[in-house]
Scaffold this active site. Structure first.
Site, short mmCIF file in Angstrom:
data_model
loop_
_atom_site.label_atom_id
_atom_site.label_comp_id
_atom_site.label_asym_id
_atom_site.label_seq_id
_atom_site.Cartn_x
_atom_site.Cartn_y
_atom_site.Cartn_z
N GLU A 275 -5.08 12.68 5.62
CA GLU A 275 -5.49 11.48 6.15
C GLU A 275 -4.98 11.15 4.76
OE1 GLU A 275 -10.20 12.77 5.36
OE2 GLU A 275 -9.95 13.94 7.91
N GLY A 277 -4.40 7.70 3.41
CA GLY A 277 -4.75 5.76 3.28
C GLY A 277 -3.68 4.90 2.29
N CYS A 346 -16.70 -18.05 -9.83
CA CYS A 346 -17.73 -17.99 -11.36
C CYS A 346 -18.14 -16.25 -12.24
CB CYS A 346 -18.57 -18.37 -10.94
SG CYS A 346 -18.53 -20.31 -9.56
C1 LIG Z 1 -11.19 7.65 1.25
C2 LIG Z 1 -10.42 9.09 2.48
C3 LIG Z 1 -9.28 8.78 2.99
C4 LIG Z 1 -8.23 8.45 2.39
O1 LIG Z 1 -7.28 8.33 0.86
P1 LIG Z 1 -6.68 8.08 -0.19
O2 LIG Z 1 -7.25 7.78 -1.16
O3 LIG Z 1 -6.42 5.71 0.88
O4 LIG Z 1 -5.06 8.62 1.16
C5 LIG Z 1 -9.10 10.72 3.80
N1 LIG Z 1 -10.13 10.69 4.07
C6 LIG Z 1 -11.12 10.45 3.50
C7 LIG Z 1 -12.44 11.37 4.04
C8 LIG Z 1 -12.02 9.22 2.99
O5 LIG Z 1 -13.17 9.01 2.86
#
Ligand SMILES: *Cc1c(COP(=O)(O)O)cnc(C)c1O
Length: 421
Positions: A275, A277, A346
């Site tokens: 996963e 991101g 601010c």
């Molecule tokens: C935030 C998150 C990700 C992604 O994390 P990155 O650091 O952006 O790769 C993957 N899995 C879960 C469950 C997350 O909470």
């Protein structure tokens, strides 16, 4: 590697000059590179070659529909954490069987939505959630595929606000209790256990914590199989870091990560999900801003720019570092000077960098924040009644506004006045 390079002294996104986009949409704005997004997705996809796998982009990093569609068309699955994200994934054309649902606080209506529309699996984070999921699934005559997120109690050695794999964090169930919780899950007719989930944190710059966690997952897989559970899928989370500061040592590459996964988990014959991101979207985006004033303070010069903490909150929230570069490249050997780079909001926290060495800049110059494609636009707010800044996607020599700047009338009219006023 990204596709934001200087050509003849001017910063480009792929084949489009940043200054051209600035003239068209005004500053500040976010700009993303299609080629970079796809390159990063492919790096992960290739790194897991040879293992049955699915890369589920963690869309909380950047959930613009055009970004999602770009990745979906390349074959990405999605990791979602809310009803809104689930619906965004569906709207981008991702089928339910490529969507995984994570998060510690899934509500009944979110669970219903996902069961109705189709879901690859829920990553369950607690026993109360498991009970609710079982009840909702049975009430709909469905069986919910689940993994249980285990907390392996490893120190990810990252910023405290983005570490999730220590026992004091709110995420997952302690790995020591996993066998008991899997036994409970197996007895619930609304659930089908398909595997194990783990995610230990974000912006990890070393493979060791991952490897320690995955070794624990490998042991647990064998224990759970011996207990009679079907463990056919391992969701390994995201978290691989990116080089925010170019002068620092680069974090491990997806190929190194893939080789480590193969080594620690390959023998189990499981389908692997990851996963990522940040690593997909982070370096695929810039935030571009204009210098409004150069203010000379006591002993320091401030660059006051039109971007602010409400547009990019990472420095204020995580003490994050972003490389900030002039859109017109400084001449080789040009003199540098230190600036405090700040926004107009601010709050003293509205500071992007202190005493940052930059070439001499004047009002009207453009600067670009690198590595702003993840946890940038998605975390923006309208604090100080500043309009959300536009997002632009580049594809070769084309660019398109993929979320426009709202008008002030739109912002004002979103509020409603009670009849007594
Ligand atoms: C935030 C998150 C990700 C992604 O994390 P990155 O650091 O952006 O790769 C993957 N899995 C879960 C469950 C997350 O909470």
């Amino acid at each position: 590697m990204d596709h934001f390079l200087y050509r003849d002294g001017a910063l480009f996104a792929e084949d489009v000059a940043i200054s051209e986009i600035a003239a068209a949409v005004g500053t500040p704005f976010y700009v993303y590179s299609t080629a970079t997004l796809l390159r990063h997705f492919k790096a992960f996809d290739d790194a897991l070659d040879g293992m049955d796998h699915l890369v589920c982009y963690a869309m909380k990093a950047n959930s613009n529909q055009a970004v999602l569609k770009t990745l979906a068309q390349a074959g990405a699955g999605m990791d979602v954490v809310s009803a809104g994200e689930y619906l965004r994934a569906k709207a981008a054309g991702v089928p339910g069987d490529k969507i995984v649902f994570s998060g510690v606080g899934k509500t009944v209506s979110e669970i219903r939505l996902a069961l109705e529309g189709g879901i690859r699996q829920f990553n369950v984070e607690s026993e109360p959630e498991m009970e609710v999921l079982d009840a909702v699934a049975r009430s709909m005559d469905k069986v919910a595929p689940i993994t249980i997120r285990v907390n392996p109690d490893v120190d990810a050695k990252t910023h405290a606000k983005i570490a999730t794999g220590k026992s004091e964090n709110k995420f997952g169930i302690p790995i020591a209790r996993a066998r008991e919780v899997y036994r409970m899950a197996a007895a619930m007719p609304g659930l089908e256990v398909v595997g194990i989930d783990v995610h230990i944190g974000s912006q990890l710059t070393d493979l060791t914590p991952f490897e320690l966690a995955y070794q624990k997952v490998a042991e647990l897989t064998e224990q759970l199989r011996a207990d009679g559970h079907t463990i056919r899928r391992l969701d390994l989370g995201g978290g691989l870091g990116i080089p925010y500061e170019r002068s620092n040592a680069a974090p491990p590459l997806p190929t190194d990560y893939g080789a480590m996964v193969q080594k620690t988990l390959g023998h189990l014959g499981c389908e692997i999900e990851i996963e990522p991101g940040r690593l997909i979207a982070g370096n695929a985006g810039l935030m571009v801003s204009e210098v409004i004033y150069v203010k000379s303070g006591e002993g320091r010069d401030f660059l006051i720019i039109d971007g602010a903490m409400n547009d990019l909150i990472r420095p204020a929230m995580y003490d994050a570092y972003h490389d900030i570069v002039p859109v017109v490249e400084a001449e080789a050997g040009a003199e540098q000077q230190p600036y405090d780079i700040v926004g107009p909001v601010c709050e003293s926290g509205d500071t992007f960098a202190k005493q940052r060495m930059m070439p001499k800049l004047v009002a009207g110059d453009l600067v670009a924040f690198r590595s702003a494609g993840a946890y940038g636009a998605v975390m923006a707010s309208e604090y100080n009644s500043r309009a959300l800044i536009p997002e632009v996607l580049v594809h070769g020599d084309q660019f398109a506004v993929i979320r426009r700047r709202p008008t002030f009338d739109e912002m004002i009219n979103r509020d409603t006045i009670p009849e007594w006023l």
